[in-house]
Design a protein around this motif. Structure first.
Motif, PDB file in Angstrom:
ATOM      1  N   ILE A   1      15.992 -38.546 -22.570  1.00 31.58           N
ATOM      2  CA  ILE A   1      15.386 -39.825 -22.435  1.00 31.58           C
ATOM      3  C   ILE A   1      16.342 -41.019 -22.702  1.00 31.58           C
ATOM      4  CG2 ILE A   1      13.575 -41.509 -23.049  1.00 31.58           C
ATOM      5  CD1 ILE A   1      11.730 -39.165 -23.621  1.00 31.58           C
ATOM      6  N   LEU A   2      16.392 -41.790 -21.370  1.00 35.56           N
ATOM      7  CA  LEU A   2      17.049 -43.148 -21.824  1.00 35.56           C
ATOM      8  C   LEU A   2      16.230 -44.264 -22.203  1.00 35.56           C
ATOM      9  CD1 LEU A   2      20.016 -44.319 -21.480  1.00 35.56           C
ATOM     10  CD2 LEU A   2      19.163 -45.312 -19.206  1.00 35.56           C
ATOM     11  N   ASP A   3      16.431 -44.583 -23.356  1.00 36.99           N
ATOM     12  CA  ASP A   3      15.397 -45.965 -24.026  1.00 36.99           C
ATOM     13  C   ASP A   3      16.447 -47.025 -24.360  1.00 36.99           C
ATOM     14  OD1 ASP A   3      12.276 -45.709 -25.210  1.00 36.99           O
ATOM     15  OD2 ASP A   3      13.812 -46.669 -26.645  1.00 36.99           O
ATOM     16  N   THR A   4      15.540 -48.235 -24.568  1.00 38.43           N
ATOM     17  CA  THR A   4      16.039 -49.338 -25.262  1.00 38.43           C
ATOM     18  C   THR A   4      16.530 -49.226 -26.460  1.00 38.43           C
ATOM     19  OG1 THR A   4      14.056 -50.536 -25.486  1.00 38.43           O
ATOM     20  CG2 THR A   4      14.719 -50.644 -23.319  1.00 38.43           C
ATOM     21  N   GLY A   5      15.569 -48.471 -27.311  1.00 38.11           N
ATOM     22  CA  GLY A   5      15.888 -48.427 -28.659  1.00 38.11           C
ATOM     23  C   GLY A   5      14.918 -49.529 -29.462  1.00 38.11           C
ATOM     24  N   LYS A   6      14.237 -50.264 -28.535  1.00 31.49           N
ATOM     25  CA  LYS A   6      13.444 -51.257 -29.105  1.00 31.49           C
ATOM     26  C   LYS A   6      12.248 -50.776 -29.586  1.00 31.49           C
ATOM     27  CE  LYS A   6      12.337 -56.293 -27.971  1.00 31.49           C
ATOM     28  NZ  LYS A   6      11.349 -56.373 -29.094  1.00 31.49           N
ATOM     29  N   LEU A   7      11.744 -51.140 -30.869  1.00 31.33           N
ATOM     30  CA  LEU A   7      10.318 -50.789 -31.317  1.00 31.33           C
ATOM     31  C   LEU A   7       9.225 -51.663 -30.975  1.00 31.33           C
ATOM     32  CD1 LEU A   7      11.666 -49.556 -34.962  1.00 31.33           C
ATOM     33  CD2 LEU A   7      11.530 -48.183 -33.121  1.00 31.33           C
ATOM     34  N   HIS A   8       8.247 -51.138 -30.864  1.00 31.22           N
ATOM     35  CA  HIS A   8       6.869 -51.962 -30.474  1.00 31.22           C
ATOM     36  C   HIS A   8       5.682 -51.720 -31.067  1.00 31.22           C
ATOM     37  CE1 HIS A   8       5.236 -55.028 -27.961  1.00 31.22           C
ATOM     38  NE2 HIS A   8       4.693 -54.041 -27.221  1.00 31.22           N
ATOM     39  N   PRO A   9       4.868 -52.356 -31.851  1.00 38.11           N
ATOM     40  CA  PRO A   9       3.731 -52.155 -32.799  1.00 38.11           C
ATOM     41  C   PRO A   9       2.630 -51.750 -31.918  1.00 38.11           C
ATOM     42  CG  PRO A   9       4.188 -54.259 -33.218  1.00 38.11           C
ATOM     43  CD  PRO A   9       5.072 -53.686 -31.976  1.00 38.11           C
ATOM     44  N   THR A  10       2.379 -50.540 -31.188  1.00 38.21           N
ATOM     45  CA  THR A  10       1.513 -50.407 -30.414  1.00 38.21           C
ATOM     46  C   THR A  10       1.013 -49.289 -30.365  1.00 38.21           C
ATOM     47  OG1 THR A  10       2.508 -50.106 -28.265  1.00 38.21           O
ATOM     48  CG2 THR A  10       1.822 -52.454 -28.607  1.00 38.21           C
ATOM     49  N   LYS A  11      -0.310 -48.729 -30.091  1.00 36.90           N
ATOM     50  CA  LYS A  11      -0.755 -47.429 -29.931  1.00 36.90           C
ATOM     51  C   LYS A  11      -0.008 -46.745 -28.939  1.00 36.90           C
ATOM     52  CE  LYS A  11      -5.162 -48.059 -32.089  1.00 36.90           C
ATOM     53  NZ  LYS A  11      -6.787 -48.000 -31.900  1.00 36.90           N
ATOM     54  N   THR A  12      -0.047 -47.281 -27.762  1.00 36.97           N
ATOM     55  CA  THR A  12       0.804 -47.093 -26.676  1.00 36.97           C
ATOM     56  C   THR A  12       2.200 -46.494 -27.145  1.00 36.97           C
ATOM     57  OG1 THR A  12      -0.466 -48.048 -25.204  1.00 36.97           O
ATOM     58  CG2 THR A  12       1.582 -47.238 -24.296  1.00 36.97           C
ATOM     59  N   PHE A  13       2.793 -47.156 -27.556  1.00 37.39           N
ATOM     60  CA  PHE A  13       4.300 -46.958 -28.022  1.00 37.39           C
ATOM     61  C   PHE A  13       4.411 -45.679 -28.857  1.00 37.39           C
ATOM     62  CE2 PHE A  13       8.154 -47.592 -30.589  1.00 37.39           C
ATOM     63  CZ  PHE A  13       8.970 -47.475 -29.748  1.00 37.39           C
ATOM     64  N   ALA A  14       3.287 -45.609 -30.053  1.00 35.57           N
ATOM     65  CA  ALA A  14       3.118 -44.549 -31.097  1.00 35.57           C
ATOM     66  C   ALA A  14       3.039 -43.320 -30.289  1.00 35.57           C
ATOM     67  CB  ALA A  14       2.125 -45.006 -31.943  1.00 35.57           C
ATOM     68  N   ALA A  15       2.273 -43.309 -29.318  1.00 35.38           N
ATOM     69  CA  ALA A  15       1.745 -42.132 -28.396  1.00 35.38           C
ATOM     70  C   ALA A  15       3.116 -41.495 -27.898  1.00 35.38           C
ATOM     71  CB  ALA A  15       0.562 -42.386 -27.620  1.00 35.38           C
TER      72      ALA A  15
END
Length: 289
Positions: free
Chosen positions: A106-120
């Motif tokens: 996976i290529l990812d931004t490394g940016k965290l996001h406090p949502t259920k979608t991001f957690a899943a």
């Protein structure tokens, strides 16, 4: 809004595909699939040497649809998944994809996001121990020696999710493709200064939102084909009139997933052909009642 959808459909009545010329020996083809996931982004790329890439996974409800679409393409594994940024309309369907199709990296931004979608999304990555590479601006993604894949934008502190979106320029032979994710006009200005932005095909930034697609940038790109990814039922007003007008001003053919469903582009590196899932004539008849 409806008038712009009608204009997009009418435009496509005139030219459904860019004609491909034949010349001697056939070169291997690259396929770019713009999957209709409603209000969101998901693109599948099969490279000339048969490497497989998925860029984004649409909203949470799109996972099953993307899996079904990939299986129809006989895809059992993905060499690379690109999560351009952690908004739900870009990563929402990825957990379902990971559950059913092997993902190598996976290529990812490394940016965290406090949502259920991001957690899943993160939980499924960890559960399967999928290697994650953090995108860096001005780097090449080495996945197929026959094509070039450049990262033009990545996460920076003090930038929001859209501003930190991964932007990719993919080049195969003489054909260039720009995948703009959800970047905004400030990033477009940087691209004009830092890169050769000319490209035959562009995935329009942020679903045709008012935040992006300045006339100056589109004049620099000079896209022959523009792909708009959005749902007719969206609550954001996508695409805005200004973006459509700017695309017309640069004489770009417009294909929208809202109007014609999935859009596939095949290219041999010299010419390309566009294959919309739905016939615009039929769509016009349907909308007329």
């Amino acid at each position: 809004m409806k008038k712009w959808i009608a204009f997009i459909i009418i435009l496509n009545l005139c030219q459904l595909a860019y004609p491909s010329e034949t010349n001697g020996e056939a070169a291997p083809e690259m396929e770019i699939h713009f999957i209709d996931v409603g209000q969101g982004d998901s693109m599948f790329i099969r490279t000339p040497m048969n490497r497989t890439i998925l860029v984004d996974g649409g909203p949470p409800g799109a996972g099953d649809e993307i899996v079904s679409y990939l299986k129809k393409q006989n895809i059992k594994k993905l060499d690379l998944v690109v999560a351009t940024h952690p908004d739900m309309d870009h990563i929402g369907g990825l957990p379902e994809v990971m559950k059913h199709i092997e993902v190598k990296e996976i290529l990812d931004t490394g940016k965290l996001h406090p949502t259920k979608t991001f957690a899943a999304y993160i939980n499924e990555v960890r559960k399967q121990s999928i290697p994650v590479r953090i995108a860096e601006k001005d780097t090449l993604i080495e996945i197929d020696p026959m094509m070039k894949m450049e990262v033009w934008n990545a996460f920076e502190r003090l930038k929001n999710n859209n501003e930190s979106s991964i932007v990719l320029k993919i080049t195969y032979g003489e054909v260039d493709l720009l995948l703009m994710s959800d970047v905004e006009q400030e990033q477009e200005k940087e691209f004009l200064h830092d890169y050769n932005v000319k490209a035959e095909i562009i995935k329009v930034a942020h679903h045709g939102s008012k935040t992006s697609s300045s006339l100056e940038f589109l004049q620099g790109v000079q896209p022959e084909v523009a792909i708009l990814t959005y749902s007719k039922e969206n609550d954001y007003g996508h695409p805005v009139n200004r973006v459509i007008e700017n695309l017309y001003r640069v004489h770009s053919m417009i294909y929208s997933t809202a109007a014609v469903g999935n859009v596939v582009i095949n290219t041999d590196g010299t010419d390309y052909i566009i294959i919309p899932e739905k016939n615009p004539v039929n769509k016009l008849i349907e909308s007329a009642g």
